[in-house]
Structure formats: structure tokens, C-alpha cells
Write a protein that holds these residues in place. Sequence first.
Motif, PDB file in Angstrom:
ATOM      1  N   HIS A 113      -6.238   2.518 -24.003  1.00  0.00           N
ATOM      2  CA  HIS A 113      -6.320   1.845 -22.709  1.00  0.00           C
ATOM      3  C   HIS A 113      -6.355   2.894 -21.605  1.00  0.00           C
ATOM      4  O   HIS A 113      -5.981   4.056 -21.821  1.00  0.00           O
ATOM      5  CB  HIS A 113      -5.126   0.907 -22.493  1.00  0.00           C
ATOM      6  N   ASP A 139     -15.254  -9.726 -13.352  1.00  0.00           N
ATOM      7  CA  ASP A 139     -14.783 -10.650 -14.392  1.00  0.00           C
ATOM      8  C   ASP A 139     -14.656  -9.933 -15.739  1.00  0.00           C
ATOM      9  O   ASP A 139     -13.716 -10.185 -16.506  1.00  0.00           O
ATOM     10  CB  ASP A 139     -15.732 -11.841 -14.509  1.00  0.00           C
ATOM     11  N   ARG A 142     -11.557  -7.949 -15.668  1.00  0.00           N
ATOM     12  CA  ARG A 142     -10.388  -8.826 -15.878  1.00  0.00           C
ATOM     13  C   ARG A 142     -10.206  -9.129 -17.372  1.00  0.00           C
ATOM     14  O   ARG A 142      -9.074  -9.185 -17.871  1.00  0.00           O
ATOM     15  CB  ARG A 142     -10.579 -10.126 -15.108  1.00  0.00           C
ATOM     16  N   GLN A 143     -11.305  -9.334 -18.079  1.00  0.00           N
ATOM     17  CA  GLN A 143     -11.206  -9.563 -19.525  1.00  0.00           C
ATOM     18  C   GLN A 143     -10.615  -8.344 -20.231  1.00  0.00           C
ATOM     19  O   GLN A 143      -9.773  -8.478 -21.125  1.00  0.00           O
ATOM     20  CB  GLN A 143     -12.593  -9.887 -20.086  1.00  0.00           C
ATOM     21  N   GLN A 145      -8.633  -6.271 -18.914  1.00  0.00           N
ATOM     22  CA  GLN A 145      -7.221  -6.260 -18.531  1.00  0.00           C
ATOM     23  C   GLN A 145      -6.427  -7.197 -19.448  1.00  0.00           C
ATOM     24  O   GLN A 145      -5.343  -6.835 -19.943  1.00  0.00           O
ATOM     25  CB  GLN A 145      -7.106  -6.684 -17.069  1.00  0.00           C
ATOM     26  N   GLN A 146      -6.957  -8.369 -19.695  1.00  0.00           N
ATOM     27  CA  GLN A 146      -6.281  -9.334 -20.564  1.00  0.00           C
ATOM     28  C   GLN A 146      -6.165  -8.819 -21.995  1.00  0.00           C
ATOM     29  O   GLN A 146      -5.221  -9.148 -22.719  1.00  0.00           O
ATOM     30  CB  GLN A 146      -7.031 -10.660 -20.533  1.00  0.00           C
ATOM     31  N   GLN A 147      -7.120  -8.000 -22.398  1.00  0.00           N
ATOM     32  CA  GLN A 147      -7.119  -7.437 -23.749  1.00  0.00           C
ATOM     33  C   GLN A 147      -6.240  -6.198 -23.872  1.00  0.00           C
ATOM     34  O   GLN A 147      -6.128  -5.612 -24.951  1.00  0.00           O
ATOM     35  CB  GLN A 147      -8.554  -7.089 -24.164  1.00  0.00           C
ATOM     36  N   GLY A 148      -5.624  -5.783 -22.769  1.00  0.00           N
ATOM     37  CA  GLY A 148      -4.738  -4.627 -22.792  1.00  0.00           C
ATOM     38  C   GLY A 148      -5.445  -3.288 -22.728  1.00  0.00           C
ATOM     39  O   GLY A 148      -4.807  -2.240 -22.925  1.00  0.00           O
ATOM     40  N   ARG A 151      -4.983  -1.522 -17.241  1.00  0.00           N
ATOM     41  CA  ARG A 151      -3.772  -2.036 -16.599  1.00  0.00           C
ATOM     42  C   ARG A 151      -4.066  -2.564 -15.191  1.00  0.00           C
ATOM     43  O   ARG A 151      -3.686  -3.677 -14.856  1.00  0.00           O
ATOM     44  CB  ARG A 151      -2.702  -0.948 -16.555  1.00  0.00           C
TER      45      ARG A 151
END
Length: 393
Positions: A113, A139, A142-143, A145-148, A151
Motif C-alpha cells: 500500500h 472513484d 476510493r476503491q 482506498q477501500q481495498q487497503g 490510505r
Amino acid sequence: MQYRRFGRTELQMPVFSCGGMRYQHSWKDVPGWSIPNDRQKNLEATIRRSLEVGINHIETARGYGSSELQLGRILPKLPREQLVVQTKVSPCEDPKEFRRTFDQSLSNLRLDHVDLLGLHGINTPELLHQSIRPGGCLDVARQLQQQGKVRFIGFSTHAPTDIILRTVETNQFDYINLHWYYINQINWAAIEAATERDMGVFIISPSDKGGMLYQPSPKLVELCAPLSPMVFNDLFCLSHPQVHTLSIGAARPQDFDEHLKALPLLDQTDTVLPPILKRLENEAIARLGETWYKTWHIGLPKPEETPGGINIRSILWLRNLAIAYDLVDFAQTRYNMLGNASHWFPGNKADRVKSLDLRQCLSQSPHADKIPALLEETHQLLGGKTVQRLSQQ
């Protein structure tokens, strides 16, 4: 090292960052086997020196040639929890391409990450639209970010202030990378807007775009004494608490040394800076005239509003710096990028000004009658060989 809270990210950011655009081997993507051992050792020594002095923010971009690939040979060997790693990916029309480019960045860095992902170069309304439209590059970020894999999300920009403000006002970004330093304070309104939204504020290239302060003119050295121009500019920027970190584009380990001299003076800026600021202002007034110094920028058109696309504001700004502070080398370098740097430094030179009618576009300027002649004069002073951006070389 001193640290500042990097806005809503809550990261403790060192006041200096290790920018990754000058220590790499190549500005082009090259196979790893072709990177000379001494060039890799230089990068690794620079990173280790950065960490030794407390600079744990390592910043790079997919557009910085071999930078990510070379960092990938050292970053995985370092304590990950102690690093703040940032890369940047340019927005584009196809969000799938943005995702592929990010995946390449992460693969190059050999990390699972990054702490900070910047949308690199939101410089035009079109690039802003590609970033924030539904299903666009933001967008995708953001995906990630959601997947780690990311950050925090920010953006970098070389845009006019109005476009920067539009981007900040979306309130969709955690931080901003932008230009702002003593010789170019035009983006202060954007910094204030970012502060209102609790965004981190990262200043791009203060020593290079701030006047090539690694090779300052003798006049600037004299005016900034007893500080070096580089230390003066660092203190000027960091005396504003809205600013959190300045990028040091180190090409070698010793490039941090002069900047570090600013640290023990950070609590003395109220006494150290005013005499220097006064000398700089007085010299500019003496060389340019008080009326011009205070009003030259009023009512100037954007390049897209100007016949021939001339970047009148930038040209007059560079003329001012060359005359007031003898920053001729800096002004020549920037001037000769015009017409060759796309949206990173837009607009054209004044080589055709004699054949253009600027009366209408200058109708709001108090200096409309003399600006065409000043543009012609500036071209004679600064014009020369075309200069490319580093990434084009």
C-alpha cells in the motif's frame, strides 16, 4: 526534525519531505538491469540520509521515470510503519488506465500500500472533470482506498489559482501539493481554502521553482544575508502554520544539509525574517518603481484570453524577478519553457507580440499602454533556446 499534523490525515509530517524527482537514474522508464550500480547506490544513500535526519516522507510519481523502480529496491528493506510513502498518478479519460498505472506504481515500489496517493497534475478543467466525474479516477482511488492499497487521497497541481480553488472546494481530497513560496505567492487563497477544509498542504519544489536557490544570484545572496536564500525561503514558507511540509528534491545525500539549517530558526521567524523581507521589498521597489511593484498584476488576461496565447502574467513576473533580484538564469529557464510544457506551464512566449493587438485583452490593466513594449523587451532579455520540462528530457 520538526513535524506538523498533515491536516485531516492526522499523519505527523516532517516539515521537509524527500521528493523523488532528482535522484533517479532516468526520466524514462528503463529496465531494472540497465540502472548503473552507482546510480542505485546514490538513491539508496539519499533515502538513508533522509531517514537519518528524520525525513520519513518519501514522495515520488509514476511520471518520474525510474524513481519508483529504484525505490522498490530499498523501501521494502526499511521499517514500513516508520515511512510515509506517496506516489502520484495522472488523471486520464479512461479510469481503467488510471487503475493500471497505479498497479504498476505499487508493483514498482514493491509495497502492499501507499500512505498517500495524489492525482497528479489537475491543471485544467478537463483534468478536473476526468478526476471527479462519476466513475472517474477519483472513484477508482476510493476503491483502492477501500481495498487497503491507499490510505489517503490528494492531488498535485500547477493550475491557475481558480482551478485549484475549484478542486479544493469539492472537499473530496485529503491534501494538496502546490506551488507557493516567496517569489510566487499567487496561490495563497488556495492554501487558505485547503486549511478551511483541514487538508494537508505540501509545497512543491520551493528551492527550484522558488528561484533556483541552489545557484542564487549574488544580489539575492546579499539581500537574504545572514541567511542563505534557500534557508530564507524555507523559513518564509514554514513561518505560515497553514504550510505543513516542503519538498526537498534531493539529487544526492548532502542536498538536505542546507535545508536543515532552517530548523533551529523556526521559532525565531518573527525576528529573523522581517529585515530580509523589508530589504527584498525595498530593492524591488527601487528597481521596478512602487506603482508597478504594487499593481503590475491587476487585470491581466489568462493565456486563453490573449491573442497568440501569450502568458502575459508569467512573462511580466519573470521580468520582475530578473530586474529586481538578478534572477536572470531562473527567468530564462522558465520563460523558454513557454510553448513547450503543455498544461504544466501553459501559454506562449512574446516572440510574436509586435504582430498582435492586445488592446482588448488588456483593457482591465492600469498598464495596458506599456505592457506590449515590456513583453517585447522581456523576450529580448530572456528569449533563447527552447527548454523542456525535466520529464521530457
